[in-house]
Every structure is written in structure tokens, then in C-alpha cells.
Design an enzyme around this catalytic site. Sequence first.
Site, PDB file in Angstrom:
ATOM      1  N   SER A 126       0.886  -1.208  -0.151  1.00  0.00           N
ATOM      2  CA  SER A 126       0.001   0.203  -0.019  1.00  0.00           C
ATOM      3  C   SER A 126       0.978   1.470  -0.092  1.00  0.00           C
ATOM      4  O   SER A 126       1.999   1.202   0.274  1.00  0.00           O
ATOM      5  CB  SER A 126      -0.985  -0.042   1.225  1.00  0.00           C
ATOM      6  OG  SER A 126      -0.188   0.190   2.505  1.00  0.00           O
ATOM      7  N   SER A 128       0.967   3.789   2.211  1.00  0.00           N
ATOM      8  CA  SER A 128       0.884   4.431   3.674  1.00  0.00           C
ATOM      9  C   SER A 128       2.314   4.951   3.868  1.00  0.00           C
ATOM     10  O   SER A 128       2.593   5.884   4.731  1.00  0.00           O
ATOM     11  CB  SER A 128       0.518   3.425   4.527  1.00  0.00           C
ATOM     12  OG  SER A 128       1.363   2.405   4.774  1.00  0.00           O
ATOM     13  N   LYS A 183       5.735   0.611   9.518  1.00  0.00           N
ATOM     14  CA  LYS A 183       5.475   1.917   9.629  1.00  0.00           C
ATOM     15  C   LYS A 183       6.571   2.609  10.450  1.00  0.00           C
ATOM     16  O   LYS A 183       7.582   1.964  10.435  1.00  0.00           O
ATOM     17  CB  LYS A 183       4.099   2.311  10.762  1.00  0.00           C
ATOM     18  CG  LYS A 183       2.980   1.734  10.387  1.00  0.00           C
ATOM     19  CD  LYS A 183       2.232   2.169   9.253  1.00  0.00           C
ATOM     20  CE  LYS A 183       0.744   1.370   8.800  1.00  0.00           C
ATOM     21  NZ  LYS A 183       0.303   2.155   7.587  1.00  0.00           N
ATOM     22  N   SER A 286      -2.786   6.868   5.889  1.00  0.00           N
ATOM     23  CA  SER A 286      -2.227   5.585   6.719  1.00  0.00           C
ATOM     24  C   SER A 286      -2.985   5.402   7.889  1.00  0.00           C
ATOM     25  O   SER A 286      -3.418   5.986   8.549  1.00  0.00           O
ATOM     26  CB  SER A 286      -0.746   6.178   7.201  1.00  0.00           C
ATOM     27  OG  SER A 286      -0.274   5.141   7.953  1.00  0.00           O
TER      28      SER A 286
END
Length: 322
Positions: A126, A128, A183, A286
Site C-alpha cells: 500500500s 501508507s 510503519k 495511513s
Amino acid sequence: MSLLTAVLYACLGVYLGGWYLGQWHGNFSLVLFLLTIVTLAYWLAERFHFKPQRERAAAQLAEQDAQRRAALAGQGIAQVDGNVEEARQKLLMQPWWLDWTAGLFPVICAVFLVRSFLFEPFKIPSGSMVPTLLVGDLILVNKYHYGVRLPVINTKVIDNHSPQRGDVMVFRYPLDPRIDYIKRVVGLPGDEVAYLNKRLSINGQPVSMESLGDYYDEDSRRYAQLYTEKLGDVEHRVLTNKEVPPFMLAIDSFPFRDQCRYNAEGVVCTVPEGHYFMMGDNRDNSQDSRYWGFVPEQNIVGKAFLIWMNFGNLGRIGTFFQ
């Protein structure tokens, strides 16, 4: 044994096929562990049972042929038909079901050990972490940077570095540990993290940000605002979208939900001991700790550090990031 091996491979094929088609979540560490154990069992059986059995049969055939030739020679017959060596080699040949089990054990074992204790590959699914990581990036994760953990159960047995603000970290999603997330570490245990009006503060101190102008996100096909941000010693880039309001809606319930306060400007959270506050670099695209809470220490997988492949953008190969 050949039927049993065929059944085992059929089960593996069904499992991997369902995983690929999204019918269920897979656990690749568990699959590798089970494959290592199963192929080890076949390797041991081959080493101490099947191979000696074939060698005995081949030796017996050679001995019988030598006895037959000796008996014929005693009768004055020197020319004897038959190629016993060809038959002997067929007896010594490893059957297919051992080729595909015992023969694969060293490779599977090596992959399992490297992936469990040294480096593990991941694919970015993705946007994010744009602009640091793009969709399709294949990255390597250092599995020992935060300590050595036992595979499958993810229990730390040897300590190493602690996560630092700014680290890009892979971890098991707290609400579904079968899924891996990536992250950036923003808050450490005990930190008060505030993200208000799209500005990040740690323990009351605003995090340094400098505008770099607009950034065109090819995945979303829209422009966003690009900034450099400094967390600890790590300087990295982040995106915000001025069209997205700062208000965010958290999941109703997650562990230590009472440590977070939400309002129209954003969120303020105090990070519990043994937990970390994670955010994506693409701040308005995100799903992270602002929405589903904190990452416990036992969910840590490793520190991401290298893009080793991107089939859609070969120029990103070999990029180290922070």
C-alpha cells in the site's frame, strides 16, 4: 511413501493456493518450519534407512552376478550376457518422492534459518509509507537488530537494540497478528505523542518540519504537500494532503484506548510501557496507531533498511532508506 508424499504436496498446494487467492491468511514462518521438520524426517530416513537399503540391494545384485559368472566360468563359459551395472544403478537411484523431500532439506533449512534470524523479504502492498517506500517495493528486514526471536512464536531470546524514533519497523498488526504492517516509529514507551492540525509533537516539543513543495503521488494520482521531518537523528520525508481534515476516527476499542484523547484537531496519546506509537509517512493515507492503538514489543518483526527489487521501477533497486 510415494502416496503419502503426494498427499502432503497436495495439501501444501491447496494451502498456498487459498492463501494466494485471499481465502485465508497464511503464516509463512509456520509453513517453512513445518517444511523443515518434514524434509528433515525424510532426510534422516533416507540417510539411515532407504539409502543403506538400496545399497544393500545393489551389493546383493552385484554379488549374485559375480557368483553366476564364476559358476559359468567353471563350466568353461567366458562370455556372459547382461549388464548388471545398469541394473545396479537403477537400484541405487533415489525415487522422486525422496528427491522432492530429503533432497530439498538443505535448501529449505537454509532459507528457514536466514529468514528467521537474519533477513526477511517483504513486499510493500500500500501507499501508507510514500514517499519513503512505494507500492511494489520489495524490501529486506533485519531480523536481529531488535534482538533474536524464536521463529513462529516470536519470543525474544537474545536482546539487542531498542527501537528508536524514526526507525522504519515491520511488526505484527495488533488487531490481527497474522498480518504484517510496516510503519515508522514515532513514540517510545512513556512518550506523549500529539498529532494536531497535521503537526507532530513529542513530549510537548514540535517535531522539525520543512516544506519541499508539492509531490505528485502516482498511486493516488493527486498532489500532496511534501516535507522533511526529523525524528531523533533520522531525517525523512512525509506527505500531507491539505484537502483531508485533521479529524480522525479511532477504532472504538483497543488496548490502552484510555491513553488517547481525540478531538477535531487530531489526537494526543501517552505511549504505555512496552509499547510503541507508529505512523505512516503518508500521513493522510495511513491506518496506524492514531486509529488502532499501540504496538506491543512482542509484535516486533524487525527493522526495514533496503529496497532489493521493484519490478516497475528498477532504479529503486539497492536503495537504503531510513
